[in-house]
Design a protein around this motif. Structure first.
Motif, PDB file in Angstrom:
ATOM      1  N   HIS A   1       0.853  -1.206   0.000  1.00  0.00           N
ATOM      2  CA  HIS A   1       0.000   0.000   0.000  1.00  0.00           C
ATOM      3  C   HIS A   1       0.879   1.243   0.000  1.00  0.00           C
ATOM      4  O   HIS A   1       1.516   1.569   1.003  1.00  0.00           O
ATOM      5  CB  HIS A   1      -0.902  -0.006   1.241  1.00  0.00           C
ATOM      6  CG  HIS A   1      -1.935   1.089   1.255  1.00  0.00           C
ATOM      7  ND1 HIS A   1      -3.269   0.847   1.015  1.00  0.00           N
ATOM      8  CD2 HIS A   1      -1.834   2.411   1.485  1.00  0.00           C
ATOM      9  CE1 HIS A   1      -3.940   1.988   1.101  1.00  0.00           C
ATOM     10  NE2 HIS A   1      -3.092   2.962   1.397  1.00  0.00           N
TER      11      HIS A   1
ATOM     12  N   HIS B   1       1.040   5.408  -1.911  1.00  0.00           N
ATOM     13  CA  HIS B   1       0.430   6.421  -2.772  1.00  0.00           C
ATOM     14  C   HIS B   1       1.551   7.012  -3.624  1.00  0.00           C
ATOM     15  O   HIS B   1       2.041   8.106  -3.351  1.00  0.00           O
ATOM     16  CB  HIS B   1      -0.217   7.522  -1.944  1.00  0.00           C
ATOM     17  CG  HIS B   1      -1.352   7.050  -1.091  1.00  0.00           C
ATOM     18  ND1 HIS B   1      -2.666   7.264  -1.425  1.00  0.00           N
ATOM     19  CD2 HIS B   1      -1.373   6.362   0.078  1.00  0.00           C
ATOM     20  CE1 HIS B   1      -3.447   6.727  -0.494  1.00  0.00           C
ATOM     21  NE2 HIS B   1      -2.690   6.180   0.432  1.00  0.00           N
TER      22      HIS B   1
ATOM     23  N   VAL C   1      -2.103   2.817  -4.635  1.00  0.00           N
ATOM     24  CA  VAL C   1      -3.533   3.109  -4.471  1.00  0.00           C
ATOM     25  C   VAL C   1      -3.817   4.555  -4.862  1.00  0.00           C
ATOM     26  O   VAL C   1      -2.905   5.378  -4.957  1.00  0.00           O
ATOM     27  CB  VAL C   1      -3.998   2.853  -3.026  1.00  0.00           C
ATOM     28  CG1 VAL C   1      -3.823   1.388  -2.658  1.00  0.00           C
ATOM     29  CG2 VAL C   1      -3.263   3.755  -2.030  1.00  0.00           C
TER      30      VAL C   1
ATOM     31  N   HIS D   1     -10.476   7.910  -1.614  1.00  0.00           N
ATOM     32  CA  HIS D   1     -10.105   7.872  -0.196  1.00  0.00           C
ATOM     33  C   HIS D   1     -11.221   8.478   0.653  1.00  0.00           C
ATOM     34  O   HIS D   1     -11.734   9.551   0.336  1.00  0.00           O
ATOM     35  CB  HIS D   1      -8.800   8.646   0.008  1.00  0.00           C
ATOM     36  CG  HIS D   1      -8.131   8.335   1.300  1.00  0.00           C
ATOM     37  ND1 HIS D   1      -8.646   8.743   2.508  1.00  0.00           N
ATOM     38  CD2 HIS D   1      -7.013   7.631   1.591  1.00  0.00           C
ATOM     39  CE1 HIS D   1      -7.848   8.318   3.486  1.00  0.00           C
ATOM     40  NE2 HIS D   1      -6.856   7.632   2.950  1.00  0.00           N
TER      41      HIS D   1
ATOM     42  N   GLU E   1      -7.940   3.261  -2.880  1.00  0.00           N
ATOM     43  CA  GLU E   1      -8.271   3.048  -1.485  1.00  0.00           C
ATOM     44  C   GLU E   1      -9.667   3.581  -1.215  1.00  0.00           C
ATOM     45  O   GLU E   1      -9.990   4.713  -1.581  1.00  0.00           O
ATOM     46  CB  GLU E   1      -7.216   3.779  -0.637  1.00  0.00           C
ATOM     47  CG  GLU E   1      -7.521   3.943   0.805  1.00  0.00           C
ATOM     48  CD  GLU E   1      -6.292   4.474   1.582  1.00  0.00           C
ATOM     49  OE1 GLU E   1      -5.291   4.896   0.980  1.00  0.00           O
ATOM     50  OE2 GLU E   1      -6.364   4.460   2.815  1.00  0.00           O
TER      51      GLU E   1
ATOM     52  N   HIS F   1      -5.893  -2.016   5.219  1.00  0.00           N
ATOM     53  CA  HIS F   1      -4.535  -1.485   5.322  1.00  0.00           C
ATOM     54  C   HIS F   1      -4.387  -0.718   6.641  1.00  0.00           C
ATOM     55  O   HIS F   1      -5.342  -0.121   7.132  1.00  0.00           O
ATOM     56  CB  HIS F   1      -4.211  -0.637   4.088  1.00  0.00           C
ATOM     57  CG  HIS F   1      -4.222   0.827   4.317  1.00  0.00           C
ATOM     58  ND1 HIS F   1      -3.093   1.515   4.694  1.00  0.00           N
ATOM     59  CD2 HIS F   1      -5.222   1.720   4.255  1.00  0.00           C
ATOM     60  CE1 HIS F   1      -3.418   2.789   4.841  1.00  0.00           C
ATOM     61  NE2 HIS F   1      -4.683   2.944   4.583  1.00  0.00           N
TER      62      HIS F   1
ATOM     63  N   ASP G   1       2.368   2.966   3.153  1.00  0.00           N
ATOM     64  CA  ASP G   1       1.399   4.059   3.041  1.00  0.00           C
ATOM     65  C   ASP G   1       2.107   5.360   2.656  1.00  0.00           C
ATOM     66  O   ASP G   1       1.600   6.446   2.908  1.00  0.00           O
ATOM     67  CB  ASP G   1       0.584   4.251   4.324  1.00  0.00           C
ATOM     68  CG  ASP G   1      -0.746   4.977   4.079  1.00  0.00           C
ATOM     69  OD1 ASP G   1      -1.226   4.959   2.930  1.00  0.00           O
ATOM     70  OD2 ASP G   1      -1.296   5.572   5.034  1.00  0.00           O
TER      71      ASP G   1
HETATM   72 ZN   LIG Z   1      -3.398   5.023   2.061  1.00  0.00          ZN
END
Ligand SMILES: [Zn+2]
Length: 263
Positions: free
Chosen positions: A9, A11, A38, A66, A96, A164, A212
């Motif tokens: 995961h 970005h 994501v 998100h 996500e 996540h 993340d």
């Molecule tokens: Zn995230």
């Protein structure tokens, strides 16, 4: 040989271009085979798609919205889901998506009213989309919200769910283990007692690792740009908590990620 990892995961589209290029260039040197990248919204999904096209085999794109931002109007949600349907063959998962736990806490602290209904409706649509497209779903749903997400996943019989950076109560953890849902652990396992307890409790075979990124970390990572090379330290801590070698933990976590996402 260097242990091998997949960042379950990240970005990637949220990094500055120079940093992003550096990450993609350096990842193999750190044993990072792939990035599950994501998206935040439609523009972010398009950006993630460009990264996938530029780095096929390294960047695995997930498209979604998100939840920690205002809910989409019906027409915007329709536009996003239509775009996802049009690009689903290359998409690794819907994500996500999830529920706005932290936005709700903030609203409550400020004494503002906060309605969950538009978010649960949106999440239900994304779950139905994942079922329709036969893809896994990547969830941002922590604490009480994880139970709401479990209700919706069970209602639509979607088993391939990845929570996540999961955090939650003992009974939620039991329910998720029973349903064989995946969770992923970030580098904060190095210094967060709550995450260390979770790692002890959750079966290794239902676990992955993630950064993340570009979300920044504290403890030994304070002041550093979040980079997938930090996965090795997360895996080392998981290995210590599980009483196994780093090599064994890395192999199992890699296997889990590859089989869950089919990469
Ligand atoms: Zn995230």
């Amino acid at each position: 040989m260097v242990n091998q990892y997949i960042d379950a995961h990240i970005h990637l589209d949220r990094y500055e271009e120079l940093d992003r290029n550096r990450i993609v260039k350096e990842m193999a040197d750190h044993g990072v085979q792939g990035l599950i990248s994501v998206s935040m919204d439609l523009a972010s999904s398009m950006a993630t798609r460009s990264l996938y096209l530029a780095h096929p085999g390294q960047v695995h794109p997930a498209y979604g919205y998100h939840p920690e931002q205002p809910p989409l109007a019906a027409a915007e949600l329709e536009a996003l889901t239509a775009w996802i349907r049009a690009h689903h063959s290359e998409m690794i998962a819907v994500g996500e998506v999830g529920l706005p736990y932290y936005s709700r806490l903030e609203a409550e602290a400020d004494g503002r009213a906060f309605s969950y209904a538009p978010y649960t409706e949106m999440l239900e649509k994304f779950i139905q989309l994942a079922v329709e497209l036969n893809k896994p779903i990547i969830l941002h749903a922590v604490y009480e919200d994880a139970d709401l997400a479990c209700d919706l996943l069970e209602k639509h019989d979607l088993q391939r769910a990845h929570f996540h950076w999961f955090k939650g109560a003992a009974d939620t953890i039991d329910r998720m283990i029973h349903n064989r849902y995946m969770i992923s652990i970030t580098p904060d396992v190095q210094y967060e007692e709550e995450i260390q307890q979770l790692v002890k409790q959750y079966p290794l075979e239902l676990m992955m690792v993630e950064t993340d990124g570009p979300w920044p970390f504290e403890g030994p990572f304070a002041g550093q740009m979040t980079h997938p090379h930090m996965l090795s330290e997360a895996v080392a801590k998981i290995a210590e908590l599980k009483g196994i070698s780093s090599e064994e933990a890395a192999q199992r976590l890699l296997y889990n990620t590859k089989s869950f996402y089919g990469v």
